[in-house]
Scaffold this active site. Structure first.
Site, PDB file in Angstrom:
ATOM      1  N   GLU A 111     -12.878   5.149   4.899  1.00 41.62           N
ATOM      2  CA  GLU A 111     -13.018   4.277   6.044  1.00 41.62           C
ATOM      3  C   GLU A 111     -14.105   4.715   7.024  1.00 41.62           C
ATOM      4  O   GLU A 111     -14.369   4.000   7.984  1.00 41.62           O
ATOM      5  CB  GLU A 111     -11.691   4.237   6.810  1.00 41.62           C
ATOM      6  CG  GLU A 111     -10.564   4.869   6.101  1.00 41.62           C
ATOM      7  CD  GLU A 111      -9.665   3.866   5.384  1.00 41.62           C
ATOM      8  OE1 GLU A 111      -8.576   4.228   5.037  1.00 41.62           O
ATOM      9  OE2 GLU A 111     -10.068   2.725   5.189  1.00 41.62           O
ATOM     10  N   GLN A 113       0.839  -1.203   0.000  1.00 39.95           N
ATOM     11  CA  GLN A 113       0.000   0.000   0.000  1.00 39.95           C
ATOM     12  C   GLN A 113       0.875   1.255   0.000  1.00 39.95           C
ATOM     13  O   GLN A 113       0.357   2.357  -0.137  1.00 39.95           O
ATOM     14  CB  GLN A 113      -0.900   0.022   1.248  1.00 39.95           C
ATOM     15  CG  GLN A 113      -1.946  -1.079   1.247  1.00 39.95           C
ATOM     16  CD  GLN A 113      -2.845  -1.060   2.478  1.00 39.95           C
ATOM     17  OE1 GLN A 113      -3.085  -2.093   3.059  1.00 39.95           O
ATOM     18  NE2 GLN A 113      -3.356   0.099   2.880  1.00 39.95           N
ATOM     19  N   ARG A 121      -9.254  -0.436   7.648  1.00 47.16           N
ATOM     20  CA  ARG A 121     -10.393   0.375   7.196  1.00 47.16           C
ATOM     21  C   ARG A 121     -10.686   1.501   8.160  1.00 47.16           C
ATOM     22  O   ARG A 121     -11.845   1.794   8.473  1.00 47.16           O
ATOM     23  CB  ARG A 121     -11.635  -0.496   7.047  1.00 47.16           C
ATOM     24  CG  ARG A 121     -11.747  -1.090   5.667  1.00 47.16           C
ATOM     25  CD  ARG A 121     -13.168  -1.407   5.336  1.00 47.16           C
ATOM     26  NE  ARG A 121     -13.745  -0.274   4.634  1.00 47.16           N
ATOM     27  CZ  ARG A 121     -14.322  -0.348   3.452  1.00 47.16           C
ATOM     28  NH1 ARG A 121     -14.431  -1.479   2.840  1.00 47.16           N
ATOM     29  NH2 ARG A 121     -14.819   0.710   2.891  1.00 47.16           N
ATOM     30  N   CYS A 122      -9.640   2.155   8.655  1.00 48.23           N
ATOM     31  CA  CYS A 122      -9.868   3.325   9.497  1.00 48.23           C
ATOM     32  C   CYS A 122      -8.571   4.101   9.575  1.00 48.23           C
ATOM     33  O   CYS A 122      -7.520   3.577   9.247  1.00 48.23           O
ATOM     34  CB  CYS A 122     -10.307   2.933  10.900  1.00 48.23           C
ATOM     35  SG  CYS A 122      -9.017   2.157  11.871  1.00 48.23           S
TER      36      CYS A 122
END
Ligand code: CDP
Length: 790
Positions: A745, A228, A375-376
């Site tokens: 997110e 990523q 996801r945050c």
């Protein structure tokens, strides 16, 4: 200024700028099964790597015998930590400034830890040989919770670290202790909550993988990997291996989901690269599903105690939080250096009060490392959950409606920019409006009336609310860095003579649709049709430096860099247009795709005319070409927010709960692509539902991971996932060039508390105030039994 209009746009559908729900351009290859993932890469002479992992969580390594494995036909090499020591590669630094074993030399510290590697002509030979490696372990007692870890006399996990005498990993605090104590002294009511946000795993569809290719002649290293953050990874590779950075190329091809799991550097990447360097042939490593689940970056695992001080009218006076995190065997959370518990201190939430004090402690345990931003933004999910659970309980304690107590405490629209008691400066927001909208959509007053009737009949129905504020888009680089690298991002834009463009970015999509949305930003700023803009990411030799994609930072940082560079090119384009029209630059006007002389709209040239002229017909002295690069270091984070309402029915016989309604009103500022934003929110809401209802990883008392496969580790399918009803408000970020805030997110951050609050709300009149996540039917049933016994 907040509006409810999400489709406001200044470009035509043909151009497809900001505000258009342009279909995702990358899907053309994905729906044909023609994406190119790491495992699709096959190089001549390529070898395959398999890793032997520890079956036990804590043991001293007495001996490793690799002779039988090395004799297997097709095996080229068997490596242990001792072999890597010769290259100073047995240990590597983590993104949180700790060290992590690449292949264990002294001890194993979690089940699934990497112990040895086989490199063979085929994956089958490699896996067959793994079975023949004989490791003698001297078992040590496993430490499986942070409470155990910090208890007197606990076995020392990190005896490899000089000066480490206990299992404490870090202590970090934020806020003002004295002012907070004062708030509690003045309080009429104090509400307390002890809760655990359980360990979970991002479980991307594509597991981690790499192909390392070291050219024996030039020593040029190319690593295709599921990253990523390819640029940051290249720099860290250079630092770890000592290889010159210009000789390292990281290529991150299509990624089948990341969700924070592909931010850390894993031993497999390092071993494959070392093996390719030593053997002189390309080496591929592809994890199995179980390897991914038991050894790569987990998420959450926060034990939280929150206390909220309020006056009798329900006005919050202060917040005190004590948090203990389970960091696993190595402190490998990927987060900004300064913030040991990520951005958990956003725990004050969407509310205005003067005092907060947050103490966070981390502990080493015999579990896999991680603590990734699943996801945050960094640890914001845990923070949002705690404050929203506390506020809900405060409502019960004071007999105030849960929506009303929020309205009384929200930061008001005219208070922005708002400095929180833990030092965040919220950029903009209209929290009452988002909640009001969610209440209207769900029909709140009617539902409360229905709930009262249901209770009278002995039925259990609950309405849960969560109003969240996220903090995304790191940095500003002055405050935020990863391993010392400032958190800026970049965009390089080239407009070619025929008016077609290539945009190269430092961020890296894992499915978020960057090839579409970033092209839309260029379309918006230059009027080049979105289909004429090709977006490239993920190749360090061919894209400008950036810190990568996680924590919803792409749009706030990379998107801003894109808008700024496009505007710079527009400045040059105006000069060229004036030259073509033989007009003064000051007399030029611009509308999407077209430059014209003010007051004379027919005297015009298009962006395509200008692009050609940039290479063929320039004003005297002007540098040819229409291209540039911009590195954007944002002045602040962005703060998306929203309000979610969930309605559930609970079966009192079984504890089973079902979601009847789920309404989500999100505000992520200006929406570049409303359809993609909706998709992001859907994904997050499904994730939040999973957290609240089924998705968690546990360990048995021997330290065996329960959750090493998709039979034990439950992720929801379309069958279980509730239907979502979406609403929106739009409050632009004042400092972002196009007013966008990140959104990737938010729904995962905001929604778990809404689901859990709904179940608690169904049981609140019986005195239930907490059920830990996931809210399994058995836990609900037990809580109901307890109420009967009371
Ligand atoms: O960093 P990441 O891409 O995961 O998150 P993001 O920047 O929040 O964006 C997620 C996706 O939603 C991207 O394709 C964005 O361009 C898009 N988005 C949007 O269209 N409008 C916004 N205001 C925010 C994000």
């Amino acid at each position: 200024m907040t509006t409810d209009t999400v489709h406001e746009t200044t470009t035509s559908a043909e151009i497809g700028g900001v505000g258009h729900s342009v279909r995702r351009m990358e899907d053309e290859r994905f729906v044909q099964g023609a994406g190119r993932y790491v495992d699709d890469i096959v190089l001549p002479g390529m070898l395959h790597l398999a890793l032997l992992r520890s079956p036990v969580p804590h043991a001293r390594i007495v001996s490793i015998d690799t002779a039988a494995a090395a004799a297997v036909e097709g095996v080229v090499a068997v490596l242990t930590g001792r072999d890597l020591e010769a290259y100073n590669l047995a240990w590597m630094p983590t993104l949180s400034g700790d060290t992590q074993a690449v292949l264990a030399t002294d001890k194993v510290r979690f089940q699934g830890q990497e112990v040895a590697a086989v490199i063979a002509e085929s994956p089958y030979a490699a896996y067959d040989a793994l079975d023949l490696i004989d490791v003698e372990y001297d078992m040590l007692p496993p430490v499986l919770t942070p409470q155990q870890a910090l208890a007197e006399g606990a076995p020392l996990i990190r005896d490899d670290k000089d000066g480490q005498t206990d299992n404490a990993c870090y202590t970090w605090e934020s806020g003002d202790e004295e002012a907070t104590n004062g708030a509690f002294e003045a309080a009429d009511v104090v509400v307390r909550l002890d809760t655990h946000y359980p360990r979970s795993h991002p479980a991307p569809l594509e597991t981690c993988a790499c192909v390392a290719d070291v050219d024996p002649a030039t020593k040029h290293v190319t690593v295709y990997m599921t990253s990523q953050a390819p640029h940051a990874h290249r720099t860290l590779f250079a630092m770890v291996t000592g290889l010159p950075e210009q000789n390292i190329r990281i290529v991150s091809p299509d990624i089948g989901g990341g969700f924070g799991n592909k931010v850390p550097i894993y031993p497999g990447y390092v071993v494959a690269t070392a093996a390719s360097l030593v053997i002189g042939r390309p080496v591929k490593w592809v994890e199995t599903r179980t390897e991914n689940l038991i050894s790569t970056g987990f998420a959450r695992d926060y034990h939280m105690r929150g206390e909220l001080a309020l006056n009798s009218e329900g006005k919050i006076l202060g917040l005190r939080v004590d948090m203990l995190s389970d960091n696993g065997a190595f402190f490998a959370d990927a987060q900004p250096t300064k913030f040991k518990a990520g951005l958990f201190h956003i725990v004050t939430g969407s509310y205005d009060y003067p005092a907060a004090y947050v103490v966070t402690k981390g502990a080493y345990t015999n579990k896999a490392p991680g603590g990734v931003a699943y996801r945050c933004s960094f640890r914001v999910t845990e923070a949002s959950y705690l404050i929203e659970r506390l506020v809900q309980n405060a409502a019960y304690e004071l007999g105030i409606d849960p929506a009303e107590i929020r309205m009384r405490n929200f930061i008001k629209p005219d208070q922005f920019p708002y400095e929180s008691p833990t030092g965040f400066v919220y950029d903009s927001g209209d929290y009452p409006r988002a909640l009001q909208k969610a209440l209207e959509i769900v029909g709140y007053d009617d539902l409360r009336a229905e709930q009262a009737a249901a209770r009278a009949e002995g039925r259990l129905m609950g309405i849960g609310i969560a109003s969240f504020t996220e903090v995304v888009g790191a940095g500003h680089g002055k405050e935020y860095d990863i391993a010392g690298l400032r958190m800026f991002d970049s965009a390089e834009l080239r407009v070619h003579p025929t008016g077609k463009a290539i945009l190269k970015l430092g961020v890296r999509s894992q499915g978020q649709g960057h090839e579409t949305t970033f092209a839309q930003i260029v379309a918006n700023e230059l009027g080049i049709p979105v289909g004429d803009v090709k977006v490239m990411e993920g190749d360090t030799d061919n894209t400008p430096y950036g810190l990568g994609t996680y924590a919803s930072r792409s749009t706030p940082v990379g998107g801003a860099a894109t808008a700024v560079i496009a505007r710079k090119l527009r400045e040059k384009a105006i000069k060229i247009a004036a030259h073509l029209l033989e007009a003064s630059e000051d007399d030029m006007a611009w509308e999407a795709g077209r430059f014209f002389v003010k007051g004379s709209p027919t005297q015009a040239v298009t962006i395509q005319d200008v692009a050609l002229a940039a290479y063929s017909n320039l004003p005297d002295g002007m540098e040819p070409g229409l291209e540039g690069v911009h590195y954007y270091d944002p002045p602040n984070m962005t703060y998306p927010f929203g309000s979610y309402v969930v309605v559930v029915d609970v079966d009192p016989e079984t504890g089973q709960w079902t979601v009847r309604r789920m309404v989500a009103v999100d505000d992520c500022g200006v929406r570049i692509n409303p359809m993609i934003v909706d998709g992001q929110i859907h994904g997050g809401l499904a994730e939040g539902y999973a957290m609240s209802s089924m998705q968690f990883i546990t360990f048995d008392e021997d330290g065996n991971c329960i959750g090493s496969n998709f039979m034990d580790y439950l992720i929801p399918t379309a069958w279980e996932t509730p239907r979502f009803e979406l609403g929106a408000t739009v409050t632009p970020s004042p400092h972002h060039p196009i007013g966008a805030k990140g959104v990737g997110e938010s729904a995962t951050v905001g929604s778990p508390a809404a689901y859990v609050n709904a179940v608690i709300d169904a049981l609140a009149h019986l005195g239930v105030r907490n059920i830990d996540m996931p809210v399994l039917p058995s836990r609900v049933w037990t809580a109901l039994q307890e109420t009967e016994q009371r």
